[in-house]
Design a protein around this motif. Sequence first.
Motif, PDB file in Angstrom:
ATOM      1  N   ILE A   1      -5.511   0.794  -8.155  1.00 47.65           N
ATOM      2  CA  ILE A   1      -4.002   1.389  -8.098  1.00 47.65           C
ATOM      3  C   ILE A   1      -4.938   2.691  -8.056  1.00 47.65           C
ATOM      4  O   ILE A   1      -6.041   3.127  -9.054  1.00 47.65           O
ATOM      5  CB  ILE A   1      -3.315   1.162  -9.300  1.00 47.65           C
ATOM      6  CG1 ILE A   1      -3.053  -0.627  -9.019  1.00 47.65           C
ATOM      7  CG2 ILE A   1      -2.462   2.478  -9.732  1.00 47.65           C
ATOM      8  CD1 ILE A   1      -2.601  -1.313 -10.496  1.00 47.65           C
TER       9      ILE A   1
ATOM     10  N   ARG B   1       1.086  -1.355   0.139  1.00 45.05           N
ATOM     11  CA  ARG B   1       0.008  -0.337   0.041  1.00 45.05           C
ATOM     12  C   ARG B   1       1.111   1.265  -0.376  1.00 45.05           C
ATOM     13  O   ARG B   1       1.660   0.704   0.971  1.00 45.05           O
ATOM     14  CB  ARG B   1      -0.957   0.072   1.246  1.00 45.05           C
ATOM     15  CG  ARG B   1      -1.729  -1.044   1.135  1.00 45.05           C
ATOM     16  CD  ARG B   1      -2.782  -1.426   2.122  1.00 45.05           C
ATOM     17  NE  ARG B   1      -3.983   0.019   2.839  1.00 45.05           N
ATOM     18  CZ  ARG B   1      -4.156   0.389   3.860  1.00 45.05           C
ATOM     19  NH1 ARG B   1      -3.753  -0.002   5.005  1.00 45.05           N
ATOM     20  NH2 ARG B   1      -5.544   1.135   3.902  1.00 45.05           N
ATOM     21  N   GLY B   2       0.073   2.565  -1.222  1.00 49.98           N
ATOM     22  CA  GLY B   2       1.027   3.622  -1.217  1.00 49.98           C
ATOM     23  C   GLY B   2       2.404   3.244  -1.910  1.00 49.98           C
ATOM     24  O   GLY B   2       2.979   4.326  -2.131  1.00 49.98           O
ATOM     25  N   ARG B   3       3.019   2.559  -2.336  1.00 50.95           N
ATOM     26  CA  ARG B   3       3.828   1.722  -2.754  1.00 50.95           C
ATOM     27  C   ARG B   3       3.464   2.038  -4.948  1.00 50.95           C
ATOM     28  O   ARG B   3       2.895   1.704  -4.897  1.00 50.95           O
ATOM     29  CB  ARG B   3       4.861   1.065  -2.909  1.00 50.95           C
ATOM     30  CG  ARG B   3       5.040   1.023  -1.804  1.00 50.95           C
ATOM     31  CD  ARG B   3       5.802  -0.428  -0.888  1.00 50.95           C
ATOM     32  NE  ARG B   3       6.825  -0.030  -1.457  1.00 50.95           N
ATOM     33  CZ  ARG B   3       7.980  -0.262  -0.607  1.00 50.95           C
ATOM     34  NH1 ARG B   3       8.107   0.381   0.357  1.00 50.95           N
ATOM     35  NH2 ARG B   3       9.808   0.247  -1.746  1.00 50.95           N
ATOM     36  N   PRO B   4       4.589   2.624  -5.840  1.00 50.47           N
ATOM     37  CA  PRO B   4       4.525   2.727  -6.916  1.00 50.47           C
ATOM     38  C   PRO B   4       3.951   1.273  -7.642  1.00 50.47           C
ATOM     39  O   PRO B   4       4.861   0.196  -7.014  1.00 50.47           O
ATOM     40  CB  PRO B   4       5.471   3.183  -7.578  1.00 50.47           C
ATOM     41  CG  PRO B   4       6.982   3.913  -6.547  1.00 50.47           C
ATOM     42  CD  PRO B   4       6.552   2.817  -5.033  1.00 50.47           C
ATOM     43  N   TYR B   5       3.146   1.345  -8.187  1.00 49.11           N
ATOM     44  CA  TYR B   5       2.583   0.174  -8.680  1.00 49.11           C
ATOM     45  C   TYR B   5       4.143  -0.880  -9.292  1.00 49.11           C
ATOM     46  O   TYR B   5       4.072  -2.065  -9.342  1.00 49.11           O
ATOM     47  CB  TYR B   5       1.920   0.598  -9.920  1.00 49.11           C
ATOM     48  CG  TYR B   5       1.987   0.880 -11.603  1.00 49.11           C
ATOM     49  CD1 TYR B   5       2.586  -0.229 -12.282  1.00 49.11           C
ATOM     50  CD2 TYR B   5       2.049   2.667 -11.388  1.00 49.11           C
ATOM     51  CE1 TYR B   5       3.178   0.643 -13.613  1.00 49.11           C
ATOM     52  CE2 TYR B   5       2.497   2.637 -13.153  1.00 49.11           C
ATOM     53  CZ  TYR B   5       2.969   1.869 -13.826  1.00 49.11           C
ATOM     54  OH  TYR B   5       3.423   2.578 -14.894  1.00 49.11           O
TER      55      TYR B   5
ATOM     56  N   GLU C   1       8.089  11.728  -2.929  1.00 52.38           N
ATOM     57  CA  GLU C   1       7.698   9.655  -1.773  1.00 52.38           C
ATOM     58  C   GLU C   1       8.142   8.744  -2.902  1.00 52.38           C
ATOM     59  O   GLU C   1       8.207   7.783  -2.400  1.00 52.38           O
ATOM     60  CB  GLU C   1       6.246  10.047  -2.322  1.00 52.38           C
ATOM     61  CG  GLU C   1       5.364   8.627  -2.141  1.00 52.38           C
ATOM     62  CD  GLU C   1       4.342   9.166  -2.033  1.00 52.38           C
ATOM     63  OE1 GLU C   1       4.103  10.103  -3.023  1.00 52.38           O
ATOM     64  OE2 GLU C   1       2.709   8.618  -1.609  1.00 52.38           O
ATOM     65  N   ALA C   2       8.207   8.406  -3.937  1.00 48.81           N
ATOM     66  CA  ALA C   2       9.010   7.588  -5.290  1.00 48.81           C
ATOM     67  C   ALA C   2      10.747   7.407  -4.466  1.00 48.81           C
ATOM     68  O   ALA C   2      10.998   6.233  -4.367  1.00 48.81           O
ATOM     69  CB  ALA C   2       9.025   8.128  -6.350  1.00 48.81           C
TER      70      ALA C   2
ATOM     71  N   SER D   1       5.530  -3.860  -7.010  1.00 45.43           N
ATOM     72  CA  SER D   1       4.426  -4.831  -6.568  1.00 45.43           C
ATOM     73  C   SER D   1       5.369  -6.271  -6.797  1.00 45.43           C
ATOM     74  O   SER D   1       5.560  -7.100  -6.232  1.00 45.43           O
ATOM     75  CB  SER D   1       3.548  -4.539  -7.218  1.00 45.43           C
ATOM     76  OG  SER D   1       2.680  -3.594  -6.561  1.00 45.43           O
TER      77      SER D   1
ATOM     78  N   LYS E   1      -0.546   4.449  -7.490  1.00 42.12           N
ATOM     79  CA  LYS E   1       0.011   4.139  -6.477  1.00 42.12           C
ATOM     80  C   LYS E   1      -1.244   3.165  -6.315  1.00 42.12           C
ATOM     81  O   LYS E   1      -2.552   3.011  -5.973  1.00 42.12           O
ATOM     82  CB  LYS E   1       0.130   5.154  -5.342  1.00 42.12           C
ATOM     83  CG  LYS E   1       1.366   5.711  -4.495  1.00 42.12           C
ATOM     84  CD  LYS E   1       1.255   6.606  -4.000  1.00 42.12           C
ATOM     85  CE  LYS E   1       0.226   7.526  -3.892  1.00 42.12           C
ATOM     86  NZ  LYS E   1       0.689   8.476  -3.055  1.00 42.12           N
TER      87      LYS E   1
ATOM     88  N   ALA F   1      10.318   5.405  -1.623  1.00 42.96           N
ATOM     89  CA  ALA F   1      10.012   4.138  -1.992  1.00 42.96           C
ATOM     90  C   ALA F   1      11.328   3.585  -2.313  1.00 42.96           C
ATOM     91  O   ALA F   1      11.351   2.477  -1.950  1.00 42.96           O
ATOM     92  CB  ALA F   1       8.660   4.139  -3.316  1.00 42.96           C
TER      93      ALA F   1
END
Lengths: 430, 251
Positions: A363, A50-54, B230-231, A57, A367, B234
């Motif tokens: 998504i 959750r909250g991370r760039p696709y 933010e990226a 994944s 995100k 991550a």
Amino acid sequence: MTTKSLKVDVHHLTRVEGHGNIVVDVQNGELKQCELQIVETPRFFEAMLRGRPYSDSSHITSRICGICAVGHATASLRATEKALGVQPSEQTVLLRKLNFHGEILDSHILHAYMLVAPDFLGVGSVIPLAKSAPEVVLRALRMKKLAGDLCKAISGRHTHPIAMTVGGFTHFPTSEELAALRERLVAMRADVDTTVELFSTLPIPDFSRDTEYIALHKPDEYCFIDGVIASTDGGTWPTEDYRRVTNETIVPHSSAKHTANQRESYMVGALARFNVNYDQLHPRAKAAAATLGLKPKNTNPYMNTVAQVVEIVHCVEDAIRLIDQLLARGVVWEEPAPPTRLSGEGVGACDVPRGTLFHNYVIEDGKVIGANCIIPTGQNLANIEADMRKLVPEILDRTQEQITRALEMLVRAYDPCISCSTHLLNVQFV
Amino acid sequence: MSAKPKVAFFEFTSCEGCQLTVVDSLQDHPELLDTVEIVQFREAMSEKGEDYAIAFIEGSCSRPSDEPKLQAIRQQAAIVVALGACAHLGGVNAIRNRMPLQEVREYVYGDRAEWFETYEPRPIKDVIKVDAVIPGCPIDRREFIKAVTHLLQGRMPFIPDQPLCMECKLKENICVYTRGKVCLGPITLAGCDAICPTYGDGCEGCRGLIANPNIEAMRQVMHEHGLTDEAIDAKLSMFLTNQIMALEEAG
């Protein structure tokens, strides 16, 4: 009627992936308790996405499992691609199928030879087997190496593939590499035939319990990626409706959830795929099934390992076919197919070595905001327990040691992947 | 020559991919089985011995009840080796360490969150003394063979402290930044033969930080290549959450 009392308590079952306990309690001939306890630590992958760039994944979720890392990555990519309207090219589809065969081969060879065969060959593990039957172990290692090399050529390595990305690949095998792999796959047929012979001689326990078998299905191929969900009890469902099939519930003795569809439990995995998709098997795999005494619909869970051997034959043949197709069209360098939107929901489904795997992502603006993963071993847990409840009364006349061993072999036949099965969950998408 | 060293393998919170890599390394080096005596390897064998000198531990410690098990291994083993990113750094398990623990638990198990024990995943060196580390997610099989060879020679496995970029340049890879991708090579420990950039993806930092990483410069580079804060966070948290949090704490 027996009045026997018996307690079985197998703490941390060996030769399986992850931590599980078998607990059986029989008092005066009555089965009081019969559980496969999943005691692996919960891992919380859905929460971590959750909250991370696709694009992260597939790399994160491939770390759910060291054995089916390609399967998790593929299911993850398909979920993301469906959510974002990505259409992978024909070459991408072919390369993914080929990579998938590498993983199925690697996993099935590991399970059949190194985890299951020692039970039949009278040794505690593959290590003494290396002394008493070195040709068996060397054959397994040789076949496994080829499977690993196949994955390496396409995605960099088997455990946690690198080059697979949303919409395509970041690296491509050369024609020379593919041709060399083809040659080795053809040469591997001798080892595959010997494998079929070996497993046709093993005394598979005589036990059966009819249940519902579920696998992904396509009319024109033995399905591992995409397709529809199909049941031997009848019925098909689009993969998007996976929740209607899996119906997860939480039980206290397991950090993995239980599932049930049209009966109290169902089975996924090689035997389920064999029962659902027999018609789509390669002719050589059908011939191997005949040699191995396996016919659909087979209801002996111990035969799951035998069904894996049939799939080894199928995957070798289909990998050769896919390489021929790739060589004929030529492998070209392609940019990954781009997303057509940055928000959406998608379900990715793959039939990985242990059965049907679902990844479901929501998504938003690129995100991940919601994730749900349903893993094959989780779907098999209720069915394994139902098998144990039928099996125990049938073998109560045996010694405690024999009963324990029969139960261990039963659980092992399912090829459980317990470290995968511990983060199944129940997300309420908003 | 003394008797073969007795070796045991253990796994805590992990995918067991590092132990599978150990099994895979036997494909190329079956002679390894002749040089050591494996007394415990739950994933691959049923035999179980408690007399071992070298313990390879895969996985992070992610619940209080793991701690006494780790202590017991430490008491028995003369040498404890952390095997792979989970044992070394906390692995991807540590991604959730920046999230509220209760929220994470409830997201996955709802109102049954209390049924399953957990806390913030940590490297095993935070619980017991570790003598050597084999980094990576998964471990590199050549590095594993080399480490075992060193142990058999009575030496400790040695992991050189240099950034991944050095290895990547030696391979004559085209820098992935020039292909529009982001890579943590400048701050990540080398030793994997720059496998991710070689296969067209950026380094994700699975081997951990070099001794003196310039995190600010790394952030600046990623910023210049179009990543938002933010990226960038991550990127830095796939494998490095615990290390970055420790640096932040140290100021």
